[in-house]
Every structure is written in structure tokens, then in C-alpha cells.
Design a protein around this motif. Structure first.
Motif, mmCIF file in Angstrom:
data_model
loop_
_atom_site.group_PDB
_atom_site.id
_atom_site.type_symbol
_atom_site.label_atom_id
_atom_site.label_comp_id
_atom_site.label_asym_id
_atom_site.label_seq_id
_atom_site.Cartn_x
_atom_site.Cartn_y
_atom_site.Cartn_z
ATOM 1 N N LEU A 10 8.280 5.790 -6.276
ATOM 2 C CA LEU A 10 8.184 7.204 -5.930
ATOM 3 C C LEU A 10 6.756 7.714 -6.097
ATOM 4 N N SER A 11 6.100 7.273 -7.161
ATOM 5 C CA SER A 11 4.710 7.666 -7.372
ATOM 6 C C SER A 11 3.813 7.131 -6.260
ATOM 7 N N ALA A 12 4.039 5.866 -5.889
ATOM 8 C CA ALA A 12 3.275 5.276 -4.795
ATOM 9 C C ALA A 12 3.550 6.003 -3.488
ATOM 10 N N ALA A 13 4.812 6.358 -3.265
ATOM 11 C CA ALA A 13 5.176 7.065 -2.040
ATOM 12 C C ALA A 13 4.475 8.418 -1.957
ATOM 13 N N ALA A 14 4.444 9.148 -3.067
ATOM 14 C CA ALA A 14 3.777 10.454 -3.061
ATOM 15 C C ALA A 14 2.317 10.307 -2.662
ATOM 16 N N SER A 15 1.643 9.314 -3.232
ATOM 17 C CA SER A 15 0.217 9.114 -2.929
ATOM 18 C C SER A 15 0.005 8.669 -1.489
ATOM 19 N N LEU A 16 0.790 7.693 -1.032
ATOM 20 C CA LEU A 16 0.595 7.154 0.306
ATOM 21 C C LEU A 16 1.006 8.156 1.383
ATOM 22 N N PHE A 17 2.140 8.835 1.190
ATOM 23 C CA PHE A 17 2.575 9.831 2.176
ATOM 24 C C PHE A 17 1.567 10.976 2.249
ATOM 25 N N ALA A 18 1.014 11.370 1.105
ATOM 26 C CA ALA A 18 0.059 12.478 1.092
ATOM 27 C C ALA A 18 -1.205 12.133 1.861
ATOM 28 N N VAL A 19 -1.668 10.899 1.720
ATOM 29 C CA VAL A 19 -2.917 10.482 2.369
ATOM 30 C C VAL A 19 -2.704 10.136 3.836
ATOM 31 N N ASN A 20 -1.644 9.372 4.129
ATOM 32 C CA ASN A 20 -1.475 8.809 5.466
ATOM 33 C C ASN A 20 -0.382 9.462 6.296
ATOM 34 N N GLY A 21 0.524 10.196 5.656
ATOM 35 C CA GLY A 21 1.669 10.735 6.362
ATOM 36 C C GLY A 21 2.832 9.771 6.345
ATOM 37 N N PHE A 22 4.047 10.308 6.310
ATOM 38 C CA PHE A 22 5.261 9.506 6.198
ATOM 39 C C PHE A 22 5.347 8.443 7.290
ATOM 40 N N ASN A 23 5.053 8.831 8.521
ATOM 41 C CA ASN A 23 5.262 7.923 9.650
ATOM 42 C C ASN A 23 4.285 6.757 9.689
ATOM 43 N N ARG A 24 3.189 6.851 8.968
ATOM 44 C CA ARG A 24 2.177 5.798 9.008
ATOM 45 C C ARG A 24 2.239 4.885 7.787
ATOM 46 N N VAL A 25 3.260 5.067 6.954
ATOM 47 C CA VAL A 25 3.425 4.234 5.750
ATOM 48 C C VAL A 25 4.658 3.360 5.930
ATOM 49 N N SER A 26 4.522 2.077 5.697
ATOM 50 C CA SER A 26 5.641 1.146 5.807
ATOM 51 C C SER A 26 6.222 0.845 4.431
ATOM 52 N N LEU A 27 7.412 0.250 4.434
ATOM 53 C CA LEU A 27 7.991 -0.188 3.171
ATOM 54 C C LEU A 27 7.128 -1.246 2.502
ATOM 55 N N GLU A 28 6.470 -2.077 3.323
ATOM 56 C CA GLU A 28 5.555 -3.079 2.766
ATOM 57 C C GLU A 28 4.400 -2.397 2.048
ATOM 58 N N ASP A 29 3.899 -1.295 2.623
ATOM 59 C CA ASP A 29 2.825 -0.531 1.968
ATOM 60 C C ASP A 29 3.305 0.005 0.621
#
Length: 212
Positions: A27-46
Motif C-alpha cells: 500500500l505504501s509503494a502504491a501510494a508513492s507510485l500512483f502519486a508519481v506516475n498515475g494509476f494507469n501507468r503502474v503495473s503489479l510488477e512495479d
């Protein structure tokens, strides 16, 4: 020698704690990655890579990427509601309760700016059911503030009190965008008192008389 809690915990408890720790890391990783790249540009692998697990291992905790987003936003909305209610329960005086609610919200905004960005940008990527769940929690949180404001301003219309609360959230939650000065991030110790004073002023300012 006295055993520690970790050694006292059974294997199933330790596994449960480890699983919860990995879920929180995701969840912490998701918050950081979604904030920087946007939900649609982040994969489960990311997400997995950022949390130190493989992409397929994410499925042990979430059925998919949308479920990660939902858990992130529903969880933080529930934490805000529970925290706001706790603040009011610990402060019988309405003025003190309002001041502590502002401090609580500022703590959230300064501590979780990534979540605010995700909420602003990716809320529409939630399912309708999850959108409804988040809205219900957030509306209940607004009412916590409105109930306190109503005690301080008993002659003010409830609709106006809600507007004041929403405007204050907008002010405080703009922190991820506004605590910058000439391209540099403003220190939290400087931003905090400014935000708190501005928020209290917005909540309690006298409404102007209507024009004749």
C-alpha cells in the motif's frame, strides 16, 4: 529470562504479522507510485518490485491493481473518520475539539501527501461500489467537523458549516501542491502553523452581510 512478544507469538500469528507487514508495504509503494506516475501507468510488477516482492506475489494480498487502489483509499478514509471521532471524544470543549481536528487534518496532509494526490487524480478508477464506500466514509468525516462547528456557531445554517468544512479540507489538502516556495519544498515546521492558522480562520471567519 522474560520472553518477548515476538517469541511468544505462535507460528500462525507470526505469519499473520508478516503478511500484514507486506500488505502495508504494498500500500505504501502504491501510494508513492500512483502519486508519481498515475494509476494507469503502474503495473503489479512495479508494485511488487517497489515492495520487495515479485509481481505474482501481489496476488497473495490483493486480487488485482484496482483492489490495491480501493484498499488504499478506503483505509485512509476510515482512518480519518475514526481519528476525527477520537479527537472529538477526547475534547469536550468545542473550541478545543475544532483546533485539534485542524491539527489532526494537517498531520494527515503533511504525512500522507501521496495519498491526497492519488485521491484527487485516480478516484475515478475505483469501482462504483468502492467510490460509494469512500464517499460515505468521507461524508461521515465531514459531519464530525460540522457537529463541532454547530456548537460554536449555533445560528449558522448547516449547509454553510458544511461549505466551511469542505473549503478547509481543500485548503489543508492542497499541501502537496502549495508547500513549495520558488521550487523548493517548504519545511513541515513552517507549513504546519501557517496551515493551522489559515484553516481556523476559514472555519470561524464572520460571513459578510448580504448586499442590499
Amino acid at each position: 529470562m522474560r520472553s518477548t512478544d515476538a517469541t511468544q507469538a505462535g507460528p500462525s500469528t507470526q505469519r499473520g504479522l508478516a503478511k500484514e507487514s507486506r500488505r502495508q508495504a504494498l500500500l505504501s509503494a502504491a501510494a508513492s507510485l500512483f502519486a508519481v506516475n498515475g494509476f494507469n501507468r503502474v503495473s503489479l510488477e512495479d508494485l511488487g518490485a517497489a515492495a520487495g516482492v515479485s509481481g505474482p506475489a501481489v496476488y497473495r494480498h490483493f486480487p488485482g491493481k484496482q483492489a490495491v487502489l480501493a484498499d488504499l483509499l478506503v483505509t485512509v478514509s476510515r482512518e480519518l473518520l475514526d481519528g476525527g471521532r477520537d479527537v472529538v471524544a477526547r475534547n469536550a470543549d468545542p473550541a478545543s475539539a475544532l483546533r485539534c481536528l485542524v491539527e489532526f487534518q494537517v498531520d494527515f496532509a503533511l504525512g500522507k501527501p501521496d495519498v491526497i494526490r492519488v485521491q484527487d487524480r485516480d478516484f475515478s478508477n475505483l469501482s462504483e461500489e468502492d467510490q460509494s464506500a469512500v464517499r460515505a466514509l468521507q461524508l461521515s468525516y465531514v459531519e464530525v467537523w460540522v457537529d463541532v462547528l454547530a456548537k460554536l456557531r449555533p445560528d449558522t445554517d448547516i449547509a454553510e458549516l458544511r461549505m466551511r468544512a469542505h473549503a478547509t479540507f481543500g485548503l489543508i489538502n492542497s499541501t502537496p501542491h502549495s508547500v513549495r516556495s520558488h521550487g523548493r519544498k517548504m519545511a513541515a515546521r513552517s507549513a504546519r502553523p501557517l496551515l493551522e492558522n489559515m484553516a481556523l480562520a476559514a472555519l470561524l471567519v464572520e460571513a459578510p452581510e448580504p448586499a442590499p
